[in-house]
Design a protein around this motif. Structure first.
Motif, short mmCIF file in Angstrom:
data_model
loop_
_atom_site.label_atom_id
_atom_site.label_comp_id
_atom_site.label_asym_id
_atom_site.label_seq_id
_atom_site.Cartn_x
_atom_site.Cartn_y
_atom_site.Cartn_z
N ALA A 186 47.18 31.76 37.32
CA ALA A 186 47.86 32.25 38.52
C ALA A 186 49.37 32.33 38.29
N LEU A 188 50.91 32.74 35.42
CA LEU A 188 51.17 33.85 34.49
C LEU A 188 51.02 35.20 35.18
N LEU A 189 49.97 35.33 36.02
CA LEU A 189 49.79 36.58 36.77
C LEU A 189 51.00 36.84 37.68
N ALA A 190 51.46 35.80 38.34
CA ALA A 190 52.60 35.97 39.25
C ALA A 190 53.87 36.32 38.46
N LEU A 191 54.00 35.77 37.25
CA LEU A 191 55.16 36.13 36.42
C LEU A 191 55.07 37.58 35.96
N VAL A 192 53.86 38.03 35.60
CA VAL A 192 53.70 39.44 35.22
C VAL A 192 54.07 40.33 36.41
N HIS A 193 53.58 39.96 37.58
CA HIS A 193 53.87 40.75 38.79
C HIS A 193 55.38 40.80 39.05
N GLN A 195 57.76 40.35 36.85
CA GLN A 195 58.39 41.11 35.77
C GLN A 195 58.38 42.60 36.09
N THR A 197 57.81 44.02 39.30
CA THR A 197 58.22 44.44 40.65
C THR A 197 59.47 43.72 41.14
N GLU A 199 59.31 40.89 42.50
CA GLU A 199 58.89 40.09 43.66
C GLU A 199 58.26 38.77 43.24
N GLN A 201 56.06 35.28 44.83
CA GLN A 201 54.97 35.12 45.79
C GLN A 201 54.51 33.66 45.83
N TRP A 202 53.71 33.37 46.84
CA TRP A 202 53.05 32.07 46.94
C TRP A 202 51.59 32.23 46.51
N VAL A 203 51.13 31.37 45.65
CA VAL A 203 49.72 31.33 45.29
C VAL A 203 49.12 30.05 45.86
N ASP A 204 48.13 30.21 46.72
CA ASP A 204 47.42 29.08 47.32
C ASP A 204 46.14 28.89 46.51
N LEU A 205 46.21 27.99 45.55
CA LEU A 205 45.04 27.75 44.69
C LEU A 205 44.28 26.53 45.19
N ALA B 3 48.59 42.43 40.36
CA ALA B 3 49.47 42.00 39.27
C ALA B 3 49.27 42.83 38.00
N LEU B 187 53.27 38.90 28.80
CA LEU B 187 54.63 38.61 29.27
C LEU B 187 55.63 38.79 28.12
N ARG B 380 44.31 32.47 45.74
CA ARG B 380 44.84 33.37 46.75
C ARG B 380 46.25 33.75 46.36
N MET B 381 46.38 34.94 45.79
CA MET B 381 47.68 35.44 45.36
C MET B 381 48.24 36.24 46.54
N THR B 382 49.21 35.70 47.28
CA THR B 382 49.62 36.35 48.53
C THR B 382 50.39 37.64 48.30
#
Lengths: 411, 406
Positions: A186, A188-193, A195, A197, A199, A201-205, B3, B187, B380-382
């Motif tokens: 999660a 890494l995905l948020a870092l890709v996103h 990179q 955009t 933006e 985000q919050w990830v609720d895992l 993503a 990345l 949950r990726m908001t």
């Protein structure tokens, strides 16, 4: 070649395995992971700090072997978030971080004044990843959890066992390991996103959510066919229903609590196995084809178990490897770590240098990259070990500032 | 935008990496699943729609290949190898679990493919890694888990019973590391322009997913022993699994450790009118009135502390035996105690909590004219939502739209 993740800084509140395992991955690929602990409680929120195994007779918060294993190559600082100065320092650290990660119970970070809304004010593109058993939303979000609870409630404990007996479950926190993998994915995905955009985000895992999804085919059998896994004779987790195979199981071997896994994927494997065994029962017409072997699997397993019991697991392995049938000994820790050359040759057990414990072998990463491979060199940080380094290098504080912060009880 | 929107992945179909491809596809990657013309064997794995086998009726297949598009290529045919190379030229990632020398023999290994896609990320998942001859042995999820360590940890107190493994979880663990690796390398590629080759060992992945199984040996030379429903341990630990009044089981979790927890447990025992049934209840009272935190190291050495903690465990066991598992679980949690019901997967799936978090996701099966409920997001990726964008592909379903453009 620089490290793959050396441009990222993680403001890390994680602990135990479910959180610390996630940021261990990032640190071993070069991310700067700054582990923040509470000086008043001496970091004891992470109970692994003081739990066995131990390298020698020494005990205490710097001697936990599991803690060392899960926190290699991280930096450790202490901040007293009960103080305004402590909060100010955290704010400045968040300003220069890419990710804030934590696996507290829901609401802990918010009570300290660092909920997601506040984090965004401090750094608009911050990535905030929270990881707790049941997540931050939903009817059970205030419930407490750790690996075995998430495994129980999600269906994973139930799925492991012999028919007619209580669940065997998992003999370790599979969902602390795997929750950590999902947390790292999660992040890494948020870092890709970000990179792509700009933006955050919050990830609720929620570890329990991730655990439920690992029951995929059983869940579709339920939603499509209405067939529950809780039924007569089920589960039978050493046999294989998807796809159906027989024989398929874990069989006794000569030795002390020794076992061997054998699987026949198809008719060719079965005929090969039967050729190696060469006993009359192999020609029993009941076992001639897969439907027959599935129908009489108990009898088949009894015969095969009698054959495997006559030899060691490694003798069975050698016979069946030569023949080309899937086989593996159930390896004990010493066997797979020190006697099976595969793991050592892979470099799977690097030695990390810990300030107090000295050189200790730890879990490495089970992958190799051709250009930016992982490195594990330093053991877990002692409490506040890198406070001076981080506060001066990253936040630009002076020696006088540090002295005053210590006096105020902020660090 | 998800993503991984715009990231193209070529996945050579194999059961051991199917979850890795799904994790990428459900986050928006354009995953092109390449099967041989006869189809991947997993198309024929049970369970089946209405229990009737068929190429497009495997629920196993449906689950692991959501959000992917499917094409067929015969890599033994030179013309299809050219198409494969052309496909790779459009791809960011190759994910495969082929026998370790096969792609090199076909002229399709990492070094060959970088001539058409210099910044390719190529993840190869094999049983023991690309450099170990043991990777040439046949394997299944069972043999991977047995050799790799998880199986030794799992089973029953009675060691005359075989240890057990969790189905598919060896493949799952390998898939998790494949995804971690590819995202890490992505990345790096996005800033450096550099692709690379990634060697993932299933055996190694299992070896580092056994918690104290490995590090008790690494640190102290000690061997953990399996126990029913709880962690394998060097020294036997107290039982944590109880059979409840409805025949289901519960994990009694972490017994009370603070005076407040002893107080809440006693209160609950009274509400259930079970105080009389527990001779040790007086020690719960002592625990509730204890001055300050307990010194846990005195358990077993100090009579009062030992009796109080023993009473906590006995109270949990008694309540568990008198209540249905779900009521025990919720009651414990309301009292602030970490415990859990041992649910079957379908019971978890129908639970109000997981439903509220969106675990049930409808997916349209246009070919059947119906909607099927699938398991939902692991996180949950908001800001970049997880989503099943389409059902699993039928054999060769996207040959024309994908291969035509090449």
């Amino acid at each position: 070649m620089p490290d793959a993740l050396s441009s990222f800084r993680i403001c890390d509140f994680t602990g135990q395995l479910a959180g610390a395992g996630a940021t261990k991955w990032l640190a071993s690929f070069g991310a700067e992971v700054i582990r923040i602990e509470d000086p008043v409680r001496q970091g004891r929120w992470d109970i692994l700090r003081g739990l066995p195994p131990f390298v020698d007779e020494r005990r205490g918060i710097e001697m936990g072997g599991g803690f060392n294993n899960h926190n290699t190559d991280k930096r450790g600082i202490t901040l007293n978030l009960r103080t305004e100065r402590g909060k100010e320092l955290l704010t400045r650290l968040i300003e220069v971080s890419d990710v804030v990660s934590e696996n507290f119970a829901k609401g802990v970070l918010e009570r300290w004044g660092f909920g997601y809304e506040r984090l965004k004010e401090i750094k608009p593109d911050i990535i905030y990843v929270s990881n707790c058993g049941f997540g931050h939303e939903g009817p059970y979000s205030d419930f407490k959890s750790w690996g075995p609870i998430a495994q129980a409630v999600s269906g994973l404990t139930f799925s492991n066992g012999h028919p007619g007996l209580e669940p065997a479950g998992w003999g370790y926190s599979y969902m602390d390991h795997t929750g950590a993998y999902y947390m790292a994915i999660a992040i890494l995905l948020a870092l890709v996103h970000r990179q792509r955009t700009g933006e955050g985000q919050w990830v609720d895992l929620a570890c329990a959510d991730a655990a439920v999804t690992l029951n995929g085919p059983a869940l579709l059998d339920w939603t499509v066919n209405g067939r529950p896994l809780r039924r007569e004779g089920s589960p039978d987790s050493n046999r294989n229903a998807w796809p159906a195979m027989a024989p398929h199981g874990i069989y006794p071997s000569r030795g002390d609590d020794d076992w061997v896994a054998v699987a026949c994927r198809d008719q060719v494997d079965w005929e090969t196995l039967a050729g190696v065994i060469g006993a009359d029962w192999c020609n029993d017409p009941r076992f001639a084809d897969l439907p027959g072997r599935l129908a009489d699997q108990d009898a088949l397993d009894a015969h095969l178990g009698d054959w495997t019991r006559e030899r060691t697991k490694y003798e069975t392995e050698a016979l069946l490897v030569d023949a080309g049938v899937p086989v593996a000994p159930v390896q004990k820790p010493e066997e797979r770590i020190d006697l099976d050359s595969s793991t050592g040759d892979f470099g799977l057990w690097p030695t990390a240098r810990h300030r107090e414990m000295g050189d200790v072998r730890v879990d490495g990463q089970p992958v190799h990259f051709s250009k930016t491979d992982w490195r594990i060199e330093r053991g877990a940080p002692c409490l506040g070990e890198h406070g001076e380094d981080v506060l001066t290098r990253v936040l630009g504080l002076t020696a006088d500032d540090l002295a005053q912060l210590r006096e105020e009880g902020a660090i | 935008m998800s993503a991984l929107t715009g990231v193209r992945v070529v996945e050579l179909a194999h059961e051991s990496i199917a979850l890795a491809g799904k994790l990428l596809a459900d986050m928006g990657a354009d995953v092109i699943l390449v099967e041989p013309p006869a189809g991947d064997p997993a198309r024929h794995y049970a369970p089946y729609l209405d229990d009737t086998p068929g190429e497009d009726r495997s629920l196993y297949w449906w689950h692991y290949h959501t959000s992917k598009r499917g094409v067929t290529l015969d890599l033994d045919d030179p013309r299809d190898r050219e198409r494969f190379r052309a496909l790779i030229a459009t791809a960011d990632i190759l994910l495969e679990a082929e026998p370790r020398r096969r792609l090199a023999a076909l002229g399709l290994d990492y070094g060959d493919l970088t001539t058409v896609r210099p910044d390719l990320l190529h993840a190869a998942v094999t049983p023991y890694g690309r450099n170990d001859g043991k990777s040439d042995r046949p394997f299944t999820d069972l043999t991977v888990m047995a050799a790799g360590g998880p199986v030794w940890n799992c089973g029953y107190d009675d060691h005359s019973l075989p240890p057990v493994r969790g189905p598919q979880q060896g493949y799952h663990t390998a898939s998790h590391f494949a995804v971690l690796s590819l995202l890490t390398a992505l990345l790096y590629r996005n800033v450096s322009g550099e692709g690379q080759f990634i060697d993932v060992s299933m055996h190694a992945a299992c070896n580092v997913t056994t918690e104290a199984g490995s590090y008790s040996w690494l640190v102290a030379g000690e061997t953990v022993q399996r126990q029913t429903g709880r962690h394998a341990a060097v020294n036997p630990s107290s039982e944590t699994q109880e059979r409840c009044a409805d025949g289901r089981h519960a994990n009694t979790g972490v017994p009370p450790r603070t005076p407040a927890e002893f107080g809440r447990l006693l209160q609950w025992l009274r509400e259930l009118e079970l105080e009389e049934a527990l001779p040790e209840a007086v020690f719960l009272q002592m625990g509730a009135e204890w001055d300050g935190p307990f010194d846990l190291s005195r358990i077993g050495r100090d009579d009062a502390v030992t009796a109080i903690f023993g009473a906590g465990r006995e109270a949990m066991k008694l309540i568990a035996s008198r209540l249905p598992a779900q009521d025990f679980f919720v009651g414990c949690q309301r009292a602030g105690l970490a415990a859990g019901a041992v649910n079957a997967p379908e019971e978890a799936f129908e639970d109000e909590h997981f439903k509220a978090r969106g675990i049930q996701v409808p997916v349209s099966h246009d070919e059947l004219g119906r909607t099927v409920i699938y398991p939902g997001a692991p996180y949950r990726m908001t800001g970049s939502p997880w989503r099943i964008s389409r059902r699993a592909p039928r054999l060769g379903e996207h040959n024309e739209e994908v291969l035509h453009d090449l």
